[in-house]
Design a protein around this motif. Structure first.
Motif, PDB file in Angstrom:
ATOM      1  N   LYS A  70     -11.852 -41.183   5.101  1.00 27.73           N
ATOM      2  CA  LYS A  70     -12.988 -41.541   4.255  1.00 27.73           C
ATOM      3  C   LYS A  70     -12.933 -40.775   2.925  1.00 27.73           C
ATOM      4  O   LYS A  70     -13.166 -41.333   1.860  1.00 27.73           O
ATOM      5  N   ALA A  71     -12.590 -39.461   3.039  1.00 25.80           N
ATOM      6  CA  ALA A  71     -12.523 -38.612   1.843  1.00 25.80           C
ATOM      7  C   ALA A  71     -11.436 -39.101   0.894  1.00 25.80           C
ATOM      8  O   ALA A  71     -11.638 -39.183  -0.323  1.00 25.80           O
ATOM      9  N   ILE A  72     -10.268 -39.455   1.469  1.00 21.03           N
ATOM     10  CA  ILE A  72      -9.155 -39.929   0.632  1.00 21.03           C
ATOM     11  C   ILE A  72      -9.542 -41.251  -0.025  1.00 21.03           C
ATOM     12  O   ILE A  72      -9.362 -41.450  -1.228  1.00 21.03           O
ATOM     13  N   LYS A  73     -10.132 -42.135   0.789  1.00 24.42           N
ATOM     14  CA  LYS A  73     -10.547 -43.449   0.299  1.00 24.42           C
ATOM     15  C   LYS A  73     -11.554 -43.279  -0.843  1.00 24.42           C
ATOM     16  O   LYS A  73     -11.462 -43.919  -1.879  1.00 24.42           O
ATOM     17  N   ASN A  74     -12.468 -42.311  -0.597  1.00 24.19           N
ATOM     18  CA  ASN A  74     -13.512 -42.058  -1.570  1.00 24.19           C
ATOM     19  C   ASN A  74     -12.968 -41.488  -2.872  1.00 24.19           C
ATOM     20  O   ASN A  74     -13.374 -41.867  -3.959  1.00 24.19           O
ATOM     21  N   ARG A  75     -11.999 -40.575  -2.724  1.00 28.47           N
ATOM     22  CA  ARG A  75     -11.389 -39.938  -3.888  1.00 28.47           C
ATOM     23  C   ARG A  75     -10.741 -41.007  -4.767  1.00 28.47           C
ATOM     24  O   ARG A  75     -10.868 -41.015  -5.975  1.00 28.47           O
ATOM     25  N   LYS A  76     -10.048 -41.957  -4.093  1.00 27.50           N
ATOM     26  CA  LYS A  76      -9.357 -43.005  -4.831  1.00 27.50           C
ATOM     27  C   LYS A  76     -10.355 -43.940  -5.499  1.00 27.50           C
ATOM     28  O   LYS A  76     -10.145 -44.402  -6.606  1.00 27.50           O
ATOM     29  N   LEU A  77     -11.424 -44.208  -4.782  1.00 26.21           N
ATOM     30  CA  LEU A  77     -12.415 -45.174  -5.258  1.00 26.21           C
ATOM     31  C   LEU A  77     -12.949 -44.827  -6.651  1.00 26.21           C
ATOM     32  O   LEU A  77     -13.090 -45.686  -7.509  1.00 26.21           O
ATOM     33  N   PHE A  78     -13.214 -43.530  -6.856  1.00 25.09           N
ATOM     34  CA  PHE A  78     -13.774 -43.106  -8.138  1.00 25.09           C
ATOM     35  C   PHE A  78     -12.728 -43.130  -9.258  1.00 25.09           C
ATOM     36  O   PHE A  78     -13.089 -43.138 -10.424  1.00 25.09           O
ATOM     37  N   ASP A  79     -11.460 -43.123  -8.876  1.00 21.71           N
ATOM     38  CA  ASP A  79     -10.406 -43.126  -9.889  1.00 21.71           C
ATOM     39  C   ASP A  79      -9.937 -44.524 -10.254  1.00 21.71           C
ATOM     40  O   ASP A  79      -9.078 -44.680 -11.123  1.00 21.71           O
ATOM     41  N   LEU A  80     -10.480 -45.543  -9.587  1.00 12.92           N
ATOM     42  CA  LEU A  80     -10.030 -46.907  -9.868  1.00 12.92           C
ATOM     43  C   LEU A  80     -10.504 -47.386 -11.236  1.00 12.92           C
ATOM     44  O   LEU A  80     -11.629 -47.094 -11.644  1.00 12.92           O
ATOM     45  N   THR A  81      -9.615 -48.142 -11.906  1.00 15.65           N
ATOM     46  CA  THR A  81     -10.037 -48.769 -13.164  1.00 15.65           C
ATOM     47  C   THR A  81     -10.780 -50.052 -12.804  1.00 15.65           C
ATOM     48  O   THR A  81     -10.753 -50.481 -11.639  1.00 15.65           O
ATOM     49  N   GLU A  82     -11.388 -50.676 -13.778  1.00 16.17           N
ATOM     50  CA  GLU A  82     -12.189 -51.871 -13.474  1.00 16.17           C
ATOM     51  C   GLU A  82     -11.348 -52.992 -12.848  1.00 16.17           C
ATOM     52  O   GLU A  82     -11.765 -53.551 -11.821  1.00 16.17           O
ATOM     53  N   PRO A  83     -10.162 -53.336 -13.402  1.00 13.56           N
ATOM     54  CA  PRO A  83      -9.366 -54.392 -12.757  1.00 13.56           C
ATOM     55  C   PRO A  83      -8.923 -54.009 -11.343  1.00 13.56           C
ATOM     56  O   PRO A  83      -8.930 -54.844 -10.442  1.00 13.56           O
ATOM     57  N   GLU A  84      -8.608 -52.712 -11.156  1.00  9.86           N
ATOM     58  CA  GLU A  84      -8.211 -52.264  -9.819  1.00  9.86           C
ATOM     59  C   GLU A  84      -9.374 -52.385  -8.838  1.00  9.86           C
ATOM     60  O   GLU A  84      -9.197 -52.784  -7.692  1.00  9.86           O
ATOM     61  N   PHE A  85     -10.546 -52.021  -9.338  1.00 12.90           N
ATOM     62  CA  PHE A  85     -11.732 -52.117  -8.496  1.00 12.90           C
ATOM     63  C   PHE A  85     -12.006 -53.574  -8.146  1.00 12.90           C
ATOM     64  O   PHE A  85     -12.399 -53.880  -7.020  1.00 12.90           O
ATOM     65  N   TYR A  86     -11.771 -54.490  -9.114  1.00 13.43           N
ATOM     66  CA  TYR A  86     -11.978 -55.928  -8.871  1.00 13.43           C
ATOM     67  C   TYR A  86     -11.091 -56.385  -7.708  1.00 13.43           C
ATOM     68  O   TYR A  86     -11.550 -57.071  -6.792  1.00 13.43           O
ATOM     69  N   ASN A  87      -9.818 -55.972  -7.732  1.00  6.88           N
ATOM     70  CA  ASN A  87      -8.883 -56.346  -6.665  1.00  6.88           C
ATOM     71  C   ASN A  87      -9.356 -55.808  -5.313  1.00  6.88           C
ATOM     72  O   ASN A  87      -9.361 -56.521  -4.317  1.00  6.88           O
ATOM     73  N   TYR A  88      -9.733 -54.531  -5.321  1.00  4.43           N
ATOM     74  CA  TYR A  88     -10.193 -53.886  -4.095  1.00  4.43           C
ATOM     75  C   TYR A  88     -11.436 -54.603  -3.562  1.00  4.43           C
ATOM     76  O   TYR A  88     -11.551 -54.872  -2.368  1.00  4.43           O
TER      77      TYR A  88
END
Lengths: 384, 190
Positions: A42-60
């Motif tokens: 969860k921590a790793i997932k969370n760490r990555k989540l905040f570092d995502l750019t908008e297009p990356e977040f869209y894909n996720y």
């Protein structure tokens, strides 16, 4: 003597374990348990989540979140509408049944020579109709709040927020206005804390919505504070836990005008801490029962960092270091913001749940607030 | 006449209250100096308790630094024997600050010592104690400044005789030859 040492060692170990639990640091022993594995993931997932750019977040969002959201939405909406349809159908059936019964019984009585007039029919039918109406109104009064919940704009937004944020790894609680006086609510202590510290002079705002989660290695509770009288003043309350032993409460309050400051001095049960940083003292009043502890935490570099952060964000920041763990955390921030935080655009549930950009914005808002942890270097195991 | 008397009584009452608040301020700041002094002693006591542990661990690895260990031990004993809050204790601790700084620098030359788990934990605790000592000194200096301000500025200076003893307190400064000395970079780049 030996016993004493043993206790101290145990105490140190417990503290370390507690810290590890909070910060998601997992050693070899702990890795064996599935629960800890989950925390780590969860921590790793969370760490990555905040570092995502908008297009990356869209894909996720489209791959991971959206499929789960759509299913839930239809299921919930379908369920509510089915219940409403059953209740309405039952109501119509009963009323029609009563009316038909009235005419059928009336005609039967008229055709019977022994019958008097149709008054006796009314005596039977009217109580039946009234009874049906009362029962239906009672049922309606029960389902009305559910219907209202699914029809009001704010409620729909809250449902979408709760579902999507949960899928993103956060816990979302909607308005706590109703249970703020409930002593058993974990947030009661927060309401009390706000009243006793940051809002001891003015009206205590209501805790509007609560988001719990992890930002990088920090667990946090973020609360949007709503002032019913002042719609333009927005504040966010942040509770987090730092890896420092705090033995006394230290409150940093934003300075107001001379009279307000004197009044705050007078009302506070704690001593005023006069620090050596002139710029800091112009901005803040510091209260604590322990002068040494206050200076231990408020080092010259910490004061400088806080002023820098305040200037950079152009917002008011008040801080409380607490020696008590109130439900969660030992450091609390009250940050004024320029807008109402964690808001979603209006629309139906499906539209809102699919709006990746709105959720990306919420993540950015959380990140924006949580940056205070990094700016003040609370995440580092160094002296402040 | 009656009105004048009322104004006079009112003025006397106000003046009395004002002078009383000045008296309270001076007494409070005198007590703050005492409190600050004793809080430094409390922090020093923590340091004295921790020092033998550090020295025992360090002595295993640092075989060529016997002199510094002896000096630290002597100063610790002297500081423990000196009356709490006395000038003698202050001087001992100032010297101790310098020597402990030297010890920390010397430790840099012993990588095995630096990586020792017990030593790492001991140094972590030591750093925390040092941070508390620094905080206590800041509190002391702040209390002394406030007291001096009251004693030098009228009308609080009227009560300066009440805090004669506290006025003897000097600012806590770092030792000239110890921490304040210029750093010779070549010592670290050998």
């Amino acid at each position: 003597m030996g016993n004493n040492n043993f206790d101290k060692t145990n105490f140190a170990y417990d503290k370390e374990a507690e810290a590890k639990k909070f910060y998601g640091c997992i050693d070899e022993k702990e890795q064996k348990t599935g629960n800890q594995e989950e925390t780590k993931t969860k921590a790793i997932k969370n760490r990555k989540l905040f570092d995502l750019t908008e297009p990356e977040f869209y894909n996720y969002f489209t791959q991971e979140i959206l499929p789960k959201t759509q299913k839930r939405d239809f299921k919930k909406i379908g369920c509510v509408y089915t219940v409403i349809a059953i209740i309405l159908g039952f109501m119509i059936y009963n009323i029609l049944h009563g009316i038909i019964g009235y005419f059928v019984m009336g005609s039967l009585m008229l055709s019977s020579p022994s019958s008097g007039n149709n008054n006796s029919v009314l005596i039977i039918i009217i109580p039946y109709l009234i009874g049906t109406l009362v029962v239906m109104l009672f049922i309606l009064s029960k389902i009305w709040p559910i219907f209202k919940k699914f029809s009001s704009k704010k409620a729909v937004k809250n449902i979408a927020k709760k579902e999507v944020l949960q899928l993103l790894g956060f816990t979302y609680n909607e308005t706590l206005r109703d249970n703020k006086n409930n002593e058993f609510s974990p947030f009661y202590s927060y309401s009390k804390l706000l009243k006793d510290t940051f809002f001891s002079l003015g009206k205590v705002p209501s805790i509007d919505e609560v988001i719990e989660g992890n930002y990088k290695d920090f667990s946090f509770v973020l609360m949007d504070l709503a002032d019913d009288l002042d719609k333009y003043s927005h504040k966010v309350f942040l509770a987090t836990k730092i890896n420092k032993k705090i033995t006394a409460d230290i409150l940093l309050r934003q300075k107001g005008n001379f009279i307000v400051n004197k009044f705050k001095d007078f009302l506070s049960s704690d001593e005023v801490v006069n620090l050596e940083d002139v710029a800091f003292c112009e901005e803040y009043q510091v209260f604590s029962k322990n002068q040494v502890e206050a200076r231990f935490l408020l080092t010259p570099s910490f004061m400088e960092r806080l002023l820098k952060y305040k200037k950079y964000k152009n917002s008011n920041v008040e801080v409380l270091f607490s020696n008590k763990n109130l439900y969660f955390g030992n450091i609390f921030f009250c940050v004024s913001t320029s807008k109402d935080m964690f808001e979603l655009p209006s629309g139906d549930l499906n539209y809102i749940s699919k709006n990746y950009k709105a959720f990306y914005n919420i993540l950015q808002e959380i990140k924006d607030i949580m940056e205070i942890v990094e700016s003040l270097k609370l995440d580092q195991d160094i002296g402040m | 006449m009656g009105a004048l008397l009322v104004i006079f009584v009112f003025a006397v009452v106000i003046l009395t209250f004002y002078l009383y608040s000045c008296y309270v301020k001076v007494i409070k700041s005198g007590n703050a100096v005492r409190e600050a002094k004793s809080s430094i002693d409390v922090q020093f006591r923590k340091r004295y308790d921790l020092l033998p542990n550090i020295l025992t661990i360090a002595a295993k690895f640092m075989t060529h630094e016997k002199e510094i260990f002896t000096k630290i031990t002597e100063l610790r004993t002297q500081a423990l024997q000196a009356p709490a809050g006395s000038q003698e204790a202050f001087v001992c601790n100032q010297k101790l600050d310098g020597l402990l700084g030297q010890l920390k620098v010397s430790m840099e030359n012993y990588p095995t010592l630096k990586s020792d788990a017990t030593m790492t934990q001991a140094m972590k605790t030591y750093n925390e104690v040092e941070e508390h000592i620094a905080a206590a000194r800041r509190f002391y200096n702040s209390a002394v400044t406030q007291l001096r301000n009251y004693v030098m500025i009228f009308p609080t200076s009227l009560f300066k005789d009440l805090v004669k003893e506290e006025m003897q307190s000097t600012y806590y400064e770092i030792e000239e030859s110890g921490q304040r000395g210029a750093i010779n970079a070549s010592d670290y780049l050998k």
